[in-house]
Design a protein around this motif. Sequence first.
Motif, PDB file in Angstrom:
ATOM      1  N   GLN A   1       0.832  -1.070   0.083  1.00 30.77           N
ATOM      2  CA  GLN A   1       0.138  -0.003   0.118  1.00 30.77           C
ATOM      3  C   GLN A   1       0.912   1.279   0.045  1.00 30.77           C
ATOM      4  O   GLN A   1       0.531   2.278  -0.610  1.00 30.77           O
ATOM      5  N   TRP A   2       2.166   1.350   0.728  1.00 33.25           N
ATOM      6  CA  TRP A   2       2.680   2.246   0.713  1.00 33.25           C
ATOM      7  C   TRP A   2       3.539   2.451  -0.601  1.00 33.25           C
ATOM      8  O   TRP A   2       3.425   3.601  -1.088  1.00 33.25           O
ATOM      9  N   ALA A   3       4.000   1.521  -1.229  1.00 40.23           N
ATOM     10  CA  ALA A   3       4.725   1.622  -2.400  1.00 40.23           C
ATOM     11  C   ALA A   3       3.587   1.978  -3.528  1.00 40.23           C
ATOM     12  O   ALA A   3       4.101   3.079  -4.353  1.00 40.23           O
ATOM     13  N   ARG A   4       2.409   1.564  -3.658  1.00 41.36           N
ATOM     14  CA  ARG A   4       1.443   2.021  -4.292  1.00 41.36           C
ATOM     15  C   ARG A   4       1.039   3.516  -4.201  1.00 41.36           C
ATOM     16  O   ARG A   4       1.318   4.180  -5.539  1.00 41.36           O
ATOM     17  N   GLU A   5       1.016   4.189  -3.248  1.00 41.79           N
ATOM     18  CA  GLU A   5       0.863   5.241  -2.930  1.00 41.79           C
ATOM     19  C   GLU A   5       2.171   6.241  -3.598  1.00 41.79           C
ATOM     20  O   GLU A   5       2.057   7.255  -4.102  1.00 41.79           O
TER      21      GLU A   5
ATOM     22  N   MET B   1       4.147   5.431  -5.773  1.00 43.69           N
ATOM     23  CA  MET B   1       4.475   5.620  -7.089  1.00 43.69           C
ATOM     24  C   MET B   1       3.139   6.495  -7.724  1.00 43.69           C
ATOM     25  O   MET B   1       3.520   7.072  -8.749  1.00 43.69           O
ATOM     26  N   GLU B   2       1.917   6.318  -7.190  1.00 45.49           N
ATOM     27  CA  GLU B   2       1.057   7.109  -7.780  1.00 45.49           C
ATOM     28  C   GLU B   2       1.177   8.662  -7.716  1.00 45.49           C
ATOM     29  O   GLU B   2       1.038   9.377  -8.623  1.00 45.49           O
ATOM     30  N   LYS B   3       1.979   9.096  -6.650  1.00 42.70           N
ATOM     31  CA  LYS B   3       2.415  10.420  -6.247  1.00 42.70           C
ATOM     32  C   LYS B   3       3.727  10.802  -7.178  1.00 42.70           C
ATOM     33  O   LYS B   3       3.706  11.719  -7.526  1.00 42.70           O
ATOM     34  N   GLY B   4       4.385   9.876  -6.955  1.00 44.89           N
ATOM     35  CA  GLY B   4       5.973  10.004  -7.306  1.00 44.89           C
ATOM     36  C   GLY B   4       6.080  10.163  -8.838  1.00 44.89           C
ATOM     37  O   GLY B   4       6.999  10.751  -9.711  1.00 44.89           O
ATOM     38  N   LEU B   5       5.443   8.961  -9.825  1.00 43.73           N
ATOM     39  CA  LEU B   5       5.554   8.814 -11.003  1.00 43.73           C
ATOM     40  C   LEU B   5       5.134  10.047 -11.884  1.00 43.73           C
ATOM     41  O   LEU B   5       4.192  10.663 -11.857  1.00 43.73           O
ATOM     42  N   ASP B   6       6.159  10.654 -12.893  1.00 42.56           N
ATOM     43  CA  ASP B   6       5.719  11.783 -13.786  1.00 42.56           C
ATOM     44  C   ASP B   6       4.852  11.337 -15.060  1.00 42.56           C
ATOM     45  O   ASP B   6       5.218  11.323 -16.173  1.00 42.56           O
ATOM     46  N   ALA B   7       4.034  10.435 -14.609  1.00 42.81           N
ATOM     47  CA  ALA B   7       2.896   9.954 -15.776  1.00 42.81           C
ATOM     48  C   ALA B   7       1.685   9.814 -14.894  1.00 42.81           C
ATOM     49  O   ALA B   7       1.375   9.636 -13.711  1.00 42.81           O
ATOM     50  N   HIS B   8       0.600   9.608 -15.745  1.00 43.39           N
ATOM     51  CA  HIS B   8      -0.823   9.577 -15.345  1.00 43.39           C
ATOM     52  C   HIS B   8      -0.806   7.988 -14.742  1.00 43.39           C
ATOM     53  O   HIS B   8      -0.451   6.900 -15.444  1.00 43.39           O
ATOM     54  N   THR B   9      -1.341   7.788 -13.303  1.00 45.22           N
ATOM     55  CA  THR B   9      -1.347   6.517 -13.104  1.00 45.22           C
ATOM     56  C   THR B   9      -2.987   6.200 -12.796  1.00 45.22           C
ATOM     57  O   THR B   9      -3.710   7.003 -12.409  1.00 45.22           O
ATOM     58  N   PHE B  10      -3.318   4.854 -12.884  1.00 51.59           N
ATOM     59  CA  PHE B  10      -4.799   4.453 -12.538  1.00 51.59           C
ATOM     60  C   PHE B  10      -4.747   4.057 -11.112  1.00 51.59           C
ATOM     61  O   PHE B  10      -3.964   3.413 -10.581  1.00 51.59           O
ATOM     62  N   ASP B  11      -5.790   4.375 -10.624  1.00 48.97           N
ATOM     63  CA  ASP B  11      -6.128   3.796  -9.079  1.00 48.97           C
ATOM     64  C   ASP B  11      -5.947   2.478  -9.202  1.00 48.97           C
ATOM     65  O   ASP B  11      -6.808   1.675  -9.983  1.00 48.97           O
ATOM     66  N   SER B  12      -5.024   2.001  -8.318  1.00 50.34           N
ATOM     67  CA  SER B  12      -4.956   0.489  -8.287  1.00 50.34           C
ATOM     68  C   SER B  12      -5.424  -0.112  -6.677  1.00 50.34           C
ATOM     69  O   SER B  12      -4.886   0.409  -5.702  1.00 50.34           O
ATOM     70  N   ALA B  13      -5.906  -1.159  -6.518  1.00 46.64           N
ATOM     71  CA  ALA B  13      -6.176  -2.092  -5.561  1.00 46.64           C
ATOM     72  C   ALA B  13      -5.256  -2.850  -5.448  1.00 46.64           C
ATOM     73  O   ALA B  13      -5.219  -3.933  -4.415  1.00 46.64           O
ATOM     74  N   GLY B  14      -4.318  -3.280  -6.471  1.00 49.60           N
ATOM     75  CA  GLY B  14      -3.488  -4.661  -6.345  1.00 49.60           C
ATOM     76  C   GLY B  14      -1.959  -4.241  -5.970  1.00 49.60           C
ATOM     77  O   GLY B  14      -1.755  -2.913  -5.397  1.00 49.60           O
ATOM     78  N   ASN B  15      -1.132  -5.014  -5.869  1.00 42.77           N
ATOM     79  CA  ASN B  15       0.236  -4.705  -5.545  1.00 42.77           C
ATOM     80  C   ASN B  15       1.089  -4.313  -6.518  1.00 42.77           C
ATOM     81  O   ASN B  15       2.228  -4.926  -6.793  1.00 42.77           O
ATOM     82  N   PHE B  16       0.585  -3.153  -7.518  1.00 42.83           N
ATOM     83  CA  PHE B  16       0.959  -2.939  -8.784  1.00 42.83           C
ATOM     84  C   PHE B  16       0.371  -1.575  -9.126  1.00 42.83           C
ATOM     85  O   PHE B  16      -0.687  -1.397  -8.607  1.00 42.83           O
ATOM     86  N   VAL B  17       0.873  -0.851 -10.218  1.00 44.52           N
ATOM     87  CA  VAL B  17       0.477   0.217 -10.412  1.00 44.52           C
ATOM     88  C   VAL B  17       0.574   0.450 -11.897  1.00 44.52           C
ATOM     89  O   VAL B  17       1.590   0.048 -12.562  1.00 44.52           O
ATOM     90  N   LEU B  18      -0.528   0.670 -12.733  1.00 44.13           N
ATOM     91  CA  LEU B  18      -0.320   1.030 -14.014  1.00 44.13           C
ATOM     92  C   LEU B  18      -0.060   2.323 -14.338  1.00 44.13           C
ATOM     93  O   LEU B  18      -1.097   3.339 -13.999  1.00 44.13           O
ATOM     94  N   ALA B  19       0.869   2.719 -15.006  1.00 45.71           N
ATOM     95  CA  ALA B  19       1.262   3.969 -15.606  1.00 45.71           C
ATOM     96  C   ALA B  19       0.985   4.257 -17.239  1.00 45.71           C
ATOM     97  O   ALA B  19       1.542   3.400 -17.879  1.00 45.71           O
ATOM     98  N   GLU B  20       0.543   5.355 -17.738  1.00 43.92           N
ATOM     99  CA  GLU B  20       0.347   5.623 -18.905  1.00 43.92           C
ATOM    100  C   GLU B  20       1.474   6.449 -19.224  1.00 43.92           C
ATOM    101  O   GLU B  20       1.905   7.385 -18.942  1.00 43.92           O
ATOM    102  N   VAL B  21       2.505   5.933 -20.144  1.00 44.68           N
ATOM    103  CA  VAL B  21       3.652   6.536 -20.564  1.00 44.68           C
ATOM    104  C   VAL B  21       3.949   6.708 -21.873  1.00 44.68           C
ATOM    105  O   VAL B  21       5.228   7.083 -22.210  1.00 44.68           O
TER     106      VAL B  21
END
Length: 359
Positions: free
Chosen positions: A279-283, A285-305
């Motif tokens: 959960q920490w890593a998800r947040e 990545m969602e905040k830190g990646l310079d790309a649009h990310t989609f809300d994720s409930a899994g142990n991964f994040v999808l980023a539009e790059v």
Amino acid sequence: MRPRDLSANAPYVPGRGIEEVARDLGMDPGELVKLSSNENPHGPSPKAVAAVRDAADDVSVYPKAAHTDLAEELAERWGVAPEQVWVTPGADGALDYLARAMLDPGDRVLVPEPGFSYYAMSARYHHGSAASYPLTKDDGFAQAAETVLDAYDGERMVHVTTPHNPTGSELPREELLALLSGVDEHTLVVVDEAYAEFSTSPTAVDLLGEHDNLAVTRTFSKAYGLAGLRVGYALVPPEWADAYSRVNTPFAASAVGLAAALAALDDGEHVERSVESAQWAREYMEKGLDAHTFDSAGNFVLAEVGDGTAVTERARERGVIVRDTSSFGLPGCVRVSCGTESETRRAVETLNEVLAELD
Ligand code: PMP
């Protein structure tokens, strides 16, 4: 002599192993961060490792054919009868066993697109075929009964994934209920909960008593960190009492895998810590990646790059391995698994460098 025509059976392409990638790059495997297969970066519970060592002494004898200890333990946890628990070689095996139980030659299944490729592959391996329902980027890959039912044409099995791989979206409970009552009587709805431990939404398991057209699949590969041992299970309707013994490969799970799974179930704290870390890593990545990310409930994040293939390749050259989601039918994105704190920080830093370079 040739096998039958297998041309429709596209091979499953797993993420490449860390040693192989390291060899290609001329790097030490320890220098790489592998966040491409949604594994548990903290490894298995030490209790599971100890159980593996103990079980190793007895591998000259077959495991219990009916996997009774694990099935009974899981049945108790989920409040179902032991006969409703089908222990399988990974959740992939659960999909196979359900296909064996459900499909006559020529039957069709309905799968999400983008989605986990093995649903369609398993149907083909069992002499069936697959059609798909769309999940779309514009609405964040939201899952709804209507989307599935619009595409539904009497398929024998309908697959849903919640949390969904590779997008991280969820199927809300009221939508699942609408789907269960919207399909024909002869259709089994399979809810894949491979990533459910990472979500705070309720499981579909408690609906098994009320709906006889529902099966739920789960795995020890993700939150429990036992991907290498290949243990998963399906929870099936109560009426299916003797079906397992008619479809299972004898001794479907190894004695070592069964022992590890039982021990892992006994270490709830390890799972809790793994989930909190994800959960920490998800947040992050969602905040830190310079790309649009989609809300994720899994142990991964999808980023539009933009160009997912180029980003994956350049990150790999810098020792960070992520998944280009083209293979899921979703070009333009990468899926990044939750790593340890240092792995996740390095992944975000590297991906941001690559994104800036490609901009
Ligand atoms: N379902 C989904 C959605 C998955 O992502 C995976 C693994 N990638 C599986 C099932 C299969 O998991 P396993 O066979 O390792 O239990």
